[in-house]
Design a protein around this motif. Structure first.
Motif, PDB file in Angstrom:
ATOM      1  N   LYS A  44      -8.961 -10.887   6.733  1.00 48.71           N
ATOM      2  CA  LYS A  44      -9.991 -11.923   6.619  1.00 48.71           C
ATOM      3  C   LYS A  44     -11.332 -11.314   6.216  1.00 48.71           C
ATOM      4  N   PHE A  45     -11.660 -10.176   6.813  1.00 47.63           N
ATOM      5  CA  PHE A  45     -12.920  -9.506   6.500  1.00 47.63           C
ATOM      6  C   PHE A  45     -12.944  -9.039   5.045  1.00 47.63           C
ATOM      7  N   MET A  46     -11.825  -8.490   4.573  1.00 47.62           N
ATOM      8  CA  MET A  46     -11.781  -7.962   3.216  1.00 47.62           C
ATOM      9  C   MET A  46     -11.781  -9.054   2.151  1.00 47.62           C
ATOM     10  N   LYS A  47     -11.513 -10.301   2.558  1.00 44.89           N
ATOM     11  CA  LYS A  47     -11.564 -11.412   1.607  1.00 44.89           C
ATOM     12  C   LYS A  47     -12.992 -11.903   1.376  1.00 44.89           C
ATOM     13  N   VAL A  48     -13.913 -11.491   2.233  1.00 47.63           N
ATOM     14  CA  VAL A  48     -15.328 -11.795   2.012  1.00 47.63           C
ATOM     15  C   VAL A  48     -15.795 -10.970   0.815  1.00 47.63           C
ATOM     16  N   PRO A  49     -16.509 -11.550  -0.137  1.00 48.43           N
ATOM     17  CA  PRO A  49     -16.972 -10.783  -1.300  1.00 48.43           C
ATOM     18  C   PRO A  49     -17.637  -9.469  -0.892  1.00 48.43           C
ATOM     19  N   PHE A  94      -9.184   5.459  12.768  1.00 46.90           N
ATOM     20  CA  PHE A  94      -8.559   5.569  11.458  1.00 46.90           C
ATOM     21  C   PHE A  94      -9.613   5.953  10.430  1.00 46.90           C
ATOM     22  N   ASP A  95      -9.332   7.006   9.665  1.00 43.00           N
ATOM     23  CA  ASP A  95     -10.239   7.428   8.601  1.00 43.00           C
ATOM     24  C   ASP A  95      -9.977   6.647   7.313  1.00 43.00           C
ATOM     25  N   ARG A  96      -8.840   5.978   7.267  1.00 47.47           N
ATOM     26  CA  ARG A  96      -8.480   5.166   6.113  1.00 47.47           C
ATOM     27  C   ARG A  96      -7.765   3.928   6.623  1.00 47.47           C
ATOM     28  N   LEU A  97      -7.986   2.789   5.962  1.00 49.06           N
ATOM     29  CA  LEU A  97      -7.376   1.536   6.381  1.00 49.06           C
ATOM     30  C   LEU A  97      -6.492   0.984   5.266  1.00 49.06           C
ATOM     31  N   PRO A  98      -5.550   0.124   5.607  1.00 47.59           N
ATOM     32  CA  PRO A  98      -4.721  -0.493   4.568  1.00 47.59           C
ATOM     33  C   PRO A  98      -5.580  -1.308   3.601  1.00 47.59           C
ATOM     34  N   THR A  99      -5.107  -1.457   2.387  1.00 44.70           N
ATOM     35  CA  THR A  99      -5.803  -2.280   1.400  1.00 44.70           C
ATOM     36  C   THR A  99      -5.436  -3.754   1.621  1.00 44.70           C
ATOM     37  N   LEU A 100      -6.217  -4.634   1.016  1.00 46.12           N
ATOM     38  CA  LEU A 100      -5.926  -6.054   1.125  1.00 46.12           C
ATOM     39  C   LEU A 100      -4.571  -6.363   0.491  1.00 46.12           C
ATOM     40  N   THR A 101      -4.241  -5.687  -0.593  1.00 47.62           N
ATOM     41  CA  THR A 101      -2.942  -5.878  -1.239  1.00 47.62           C
ATOM     42  C   THR A 101      -1.801  -5.522  -0.296  1.00 47.62           C
ATOM     43  N   GLN A 102      -1.958  -4.433   0.431  1.00 45.24           N
ATOM     44  CA  GLN A 102      -0.921  -4.027   1.385  1.00 45.24           C
ATOM     45  C   GLN A 102      -0.806  -5.018   2.534  1.00 45.24           C
ATOM     46  N   LEU A 103      -1.939  -5.511   3.008  1.00 47.68           N
ATOM     47  CA  LEU A 103      -1.911  -6.482   4.095  1.00 47.68           C
ATOM     48  C   LEU A 103      -1.263  -7.792   3.644  1.00 47.68           C
ATOM     49  N   ASN A 104      -1.644  -8.254   2.453  1.00 46.36           N
ATOM     50  CA  ASN A 104      -1.086  -9.500   1.933  1.00 46.36           C
ATOM     51  C   ASN A 104       0.391  -9.353   1.577  1.00 46.36           C
ATOM     52  N   GLY A 105       0.792  -8.122   1.245  1.00 44.90           N
ATOM     53  CA  GLY A 105       2.172  -7.865   0.838  1.00 44.90           C
ATOM     54  C   GLY A 105       3.121  -7.597   1.986  1.00 44.90           C
ATOM     55  N   LYS A 106       2.675  -7.886   3.210  1.00 43.00           N
ATOM     56  CA  LYS A 106       3.532  -7.729   4.394  1.00 43.00           C
ATOM     57  C   LYS A 106       4.001  -6.290   4.601  1.00 43.00           C
ATOM     58  N   ALA A 107       3.113  -5.345   4.322  1.00 45.16           N
ATOM     59  CA  ALA A 107       3.444  -3.941   4.549  1.00 45.16           C
ATOM     60  C   ALA A 107       3.614  -3.671   6.040  1.00 45.16           C
ATOM     61  N   LYS A 108       4.389  -2.644   6.359  1.00 43.79           N
ATOM     62  CA  LYS A 108       4.608  -2.231   7.739  1.00 43.79           C
ATOM     63  C   LYS A 108       3.873  -0.916   7.995  1.00 43.79           C
ATOM     64  N   VAL A 109       3.501  -0.714   9.244  1.00 44.61           N
ATOM     65  CA  VAL A 109       2.868   0.544   9.633  1.00 44.61           C
ATOM     66  C   VAL A 109       3.821   1.299  10.552  1.00 44.61           C
ATOM     67  N   ALA A 154     -15.881 -14.486   7.560  1.00 49.38           N
ATOM     68  CA  ALA A 154     -14.520 -13.971   7.686  1.00 49.38           C
ATOM     69  C   ALA A 154     -13.724 -14.760   8.719  1.00 49.38           C
ATOM     70  N   ALA A 155     -14.389 -15.187   9.781  1.00 48.84           N
ATOM     71  CA  ALA A 155     -13.708 -15.935  10.833  1.00 48.84           C
ATOM     72  C   ALA A 155     -13.289 -17.321  10.359  1.00 48.84           C
ATOM     73  N   GLY A 156     -14.034 -17.873   9.403  1.00 50.33           N
ATOM     74  CA  GLY A 156     -13.712 -19.205   8.906  1.00 50.33           C
ATOM     75  C   GLY A 156     -14.359 -20.289   9.743  1.00 50.33           C
ATOM     76  N   PRO A 157     -14.409 -21.522   9.225  1.00 47.50           N
ATOM     77  CA  PRO A 157     -15.095 -22.625   9.916  1.00 47.50           C
ATOM     78  C   PRO A 157     -14.596 -22.870  11.334  1.00 47.50           C
ATOM     79  N   ALA A 158     -13.299 -22.722  11.565  1.00 46.03           N
ATOM     80  CA  ALA A 158     -12.735 -23.044  12.877  1.00 46.03           C
ATOM     81  C   ALA A 158     -13.165 -22.053  13.957  1.00 46.03           C
TER      82      ALA A 158
END
Length: 225
Positions: A44-49, A94-109, A154-158
């Protein structure tokens, strides 16, 4: 407000701590967890411009039995098998975080710990500021206001109204500091848990913030007394 509570466990809309109890073990030495579960709120945070969240970042820290869990081997594995190492420091961060593509692509950790190992992850909003003895107070104020806006977006209206407001910035390790106003007046920074903190709304007209020494880290204050 003590320093530990203020600067180590800031939670956002109840997502600051995600217990990892239902992870599926791949072997006796691994846990496999959906990336979006291990890193709550990150997508959600990474979807903010990018330009709207450039003054802050999210820190994710592994903990076990209340202590940072450092030196753990962690990798993110995408559905096509591509694997990326996510380095974890000695402090559990974590010194590095998953990318938005990885998160959206249902990647596993994949976390290299025994299957029965229980751990959690803390999510902490952090300002993006260089470490120096003197700051432009207007830049600090923008960091606070823009970061609050990014978190709400990022949290959205709700959930926007549930996101706690970050009222100020603490300078850990700086010992003390002074606020210098545009007309030359000066005032001491408020001390919270041994940390000097600047609150923009309480010091309208501030021009500079001068610290007695360079901080070792800067962090948002949670406003709790």
């Amino acid at each position: 407000m003590n320093q530990s509570k203020t600067f180590k466990t800031l939670a956002v809309a109840g997502l600051g701590l995600a217990l990892i109890a239902a992870a599926t073990p791949a072997s006796a030495r691994e846990k496999i967890i959906p990336a979006e579960k291990l890193f709550p709120y990150l997508d959600k945070f990474m979807k903010v411009p990018a330009q709207e969240r450039s003054r802050m970042r999210l820190r994710y820290i592994l903990r076990s039995e209340g202590k940072p869990m450092g030196g753990v081997k962690v990798s993110v594995v995408e559905t096509n098998g591509a694997t990326t190492v996510l380095p974890v420091g000695d402090d559990g961060e974590f010194d590095r975080l998953p990318t938005l593509t990885q998160l959206n692509g249902k990647a596993k950790v994949v976390v290299d710990v025994p299957a029965e190992k229980k751990f959690s992850i803390s999510m902490i909003p952090a300002p993006v500021l260089k470490l120096t003895q003197e700051y432009d107070a207007r830049e600090l104020a923008l960091t606070v206001s823009e970061s609050n806006a990014a978190m709400r977006k990022a949290a959205g209206p709700a959930l926007a109204l549930m996101v706690p407001k970050l009222p100020g910035i603490g300078f850990i390790g700086a010992q003390s500091g002074q606020i210098v106003y545009g007309d030359g007046r000066q005032a001491a920074l408020e001390m919270v848990g041994g940390v000097p903190v600047f609150y923009p709304e309480a010091h309208k007209g501030a021009a500079r913030v001068k610290l007695s020494r360079t901080p070792t880290r800067v962090a948002f204050d949670d406003g709790k007394k």
